[in-house]
Motif scaffolding. Structure first.
Motif, PDB file in Angstrom:
ATOM      1  N   GLN A   1       0.488  -1.188   0.132  1.00 30.46           N
ATOM      2  CA  GLN A   1       0.221  -0.066   0.104  1.00 30.46           C
ATOM      3  C   GLN A   1       0.837   0.927  -0.366  1.00 30.46           C
ATOM      4  O   GLN A   1       1.665   1.209   0.958  1.00 30.46           O
ATOM      5  N   ILE A   2       0.716   1.783  -0.988  1.00 33.54           N
ATOM      6  CA  ILE A   2       1.539   3.454  -1.252  1.00 33.54           C
ATOM      7  C   ILE A   2       1.463   3.897   0.607  1.00 33.54           C
ATOM      8  O   ILE A   2       2.311   4.474   0.668  1.00 33.54           O
ATOM      9  N   GLN A   3       0.589   4.363   0.912  1.00 38.97           N
ATOM     10  CA  GLN A   3       0.551   4.807   2.299  1.00 38.97           C
ATOM     11  C   GLN A   3       1.713   3.976   3.340  1.00 38.97           C
ATOM     12  O   GLN A   3       2.133   5.541   4.164  1.00 38.97           O
ATOM     13  N   THR A   4       2.127   3.485   3.293  1.00 41.39           N
ATOM     14  CA  THR A   4       2.770   2.645   4.355  1.00 41.39           C
ATOM     15  C   THR A   4       4.013   1.847   3.407  1.00 41.39           C
ATOM     16  O   THR A   4       4.850   1.322   4.443  1.00 41.39           O
ATOM     17  N   ALA A   5       4.319   1.885   2.656  1.00 41.10           N
ATOM     18  CA  ALA A   5       5.184   0.895   1.462  1.00 41.10           C
ATOM     19  C   ALA A   5       6.743   1.890   1.817  1.00 41.10           C
ATOM     20  O   ALA A   5       6.829   3.414   2.315  1.00 41.10           O
ATOM     21  N   PRO A   6       7.420   2.069   2.084  1.00 36.48           N
ATOM     22  CA  PRO A   6       9.007   2.933   1.330  1.00 36.48           C
ATOM     23  C   PRO A   6       9.458   2.885   0.499  1.00 36.48           C
ATOM     24  O   PRO A   6       8.649   2.814  -0.293  1.00 36.48           O
ATOM     25  N   THR A   7      10.065   3.899   0.801  1.00 34.75           N
ATOM     26  CA  THR A   7      10.598   4.919  -0.522  1.00 34.75           C
ATOM     27  C   THR A   7      10.355   4.147  -2.015  1.00 34.75           C
ATOM     28  O   THR A   7       9.922   4.568  -3.340  1.00 34.75           O
ATOM     29  N   GLU A   8      11.053   3.187  -2.281  1.00 35.11           N
ATOM     30  CA  GLU A   8      11.703   2.394  -3.205  1.00 35.11           C
ATOM     31  C   GLU A   8      10.535   1.618  -3.704  1.00 35.11           C
ATOM     32  O   GLU A   8      10.273   1.137  -5.190  1.00 35.11           O
ATOM     33  N   VAL A   9      10.006   0.926  -2.981  1.00 30.96           N
ATOM     34  CA  VAL A   9       8.917   0.398  -3.587  1.00 30.96           C
ATOM     35  C   VAL A   9       7.492   1.227  -3.789  1.00 30.96           C
ATOM     36  O   VAL A   9       6.971   0.825  -4.282  1.00 30.96           O
TER      37      VAL A   9
END
Length: 314
Positions: free
Chosen positions: A186-194
């Motif tokens: 989920q984009i709200q919780t993913a690390p920057t590279e993800v």
């Protein structure tokens, strides 16, 4: 002209994980039975409603709905890359009809259709993705915020009205769900590279695609071994209730479903029921319909509540 509907679950693990032999044999036999129906019906046009799993659509420009004017298989899970047989004139006619009736669609001359489209085409068309003319209709079911169910129903009904104007033998396919919770970041919780991948991850290298797919395979293996911490458990009660709702054309109930409720009861992948809802809504434009539930089984190894239905106007 006649119209027929087939809705099926899909699973990327179909050829990468093995449930108990009798369960797998039953699922594949039902897919083959439906493929035999398609061959006998011999559609002259398929309308395919499906989701995407960050293979063809990304956050750099994420539409709620998108129609392919030209399209090809994205190549994920060994489906393609290969062109789909999209009839451009009819695809543009569908888009114009939707615009005339209050549905502002996106459209693509280079749609990449992932396994949400290509697996059911492969299974139902005997391995030939381009066997029949097909118009792919993408519905966002992975990238929040997502279109509301009420709007999905409106989309389906407007498309159904367009189909009534065509002199074709039409097959509607809807594929997604039922309950399943794949490891979709989920984009709200993913690390920057993800996050960067979710924003602009098109056309990955073969190595990157294999690495990503290996994570899904690992989750399926863990679930098969009884490790339910790997994902939300499948929800047969929710799945079976939905199948009955589709059978009974209970669009009033479906329209009230919220994204949070679907996520709670059906997992991250449960949002894909939008494809089934749009397909049944399109069929409902022809009036009341008869439907049949051909198969249901919660298959942990495939991370999916696997359902299959057909329907035709009364």
């Amino acid at each position: 002209m006649p119209i027929k509907l087939i809705c099926v679950s899909h699973t990327p693990l179909l050829d990468f994980a093995s449930p108990p032999a009798e369960i797998e044999a039953s699922a594949r036999a039902t897919f083959q039975k439906l493929a035999n129906q398609v061959k006998a019906y011999n559609p002259t046009l398929i309308i395919s409603f499906g989701p995407d799993h960050f293979n063809g659509f990304f956050y750099d420009l994420m539409p709620a709905f998108c129609v392919g004017v030209r399209a090809q298989a994205a190549g994920d899970w060994n489906y393609g890359p290969a062109p789909l047989n999209v009839p451009e004139g009819q695809s543009l006619g569908l888009i114009e009809h939707c615009l005339d009736h209050g549905i502002d669609l996106s459209y693509s001359y280079r749609m990449q259709a992932d396994h949400g489209f290509t697996q059911p085409l492969d299974l139902l068309c005997e391995g030939q993705l381009d066997r029949y003319p097909v118009i792919p209709v993408f519905i966002n079911a992975a990238a929040a915020p997502m279109p509301r169910i009420k709007r999905v129903i409106e989309l389906g009904k407007v498309i159904g009205e367009y189909l009534k104007t065509l002199n074709e033998r039409i097959l509607i396919i809807g594929s997604g769900g039922l309950s399943h919770d794949p490891p979709t970041p989920q984009i709200q919780t993913a690390p920057t590279e993800v996050q960067e991948f979710l924003i602009a991850g098109r056309n990955p290298t073969p190595e990157a695609r294999e690495h990503r797919q290996s994570k899904v395979i690992a989750v399926g293996q863990r679930l098969a071994e009884g490790d339910l911490s790997a994902a939300l458990p499948l929800n047969p009660e929710w799945d079976k209730d939905l199948l009955q709702r589709f059978k009974n054309a209970d669009f009033d109930y479906l329209a009230q479903m919220t994204n949070d409720e679907i996520r709670r009861d059906g997992g991250r992948g449960g949002q894909e029921i939008r494809a089934w809802i749009a397909a049944f809504a399109a069929l409902s434009a022809y009036g009341e319909y008869n439907s049949e539930i051909h198969y249901y089984e919660p298959i942990q190894e495939w991370i999916a509540g696997m359902g299959m239905m057909t329907a035709e106007p009364k």
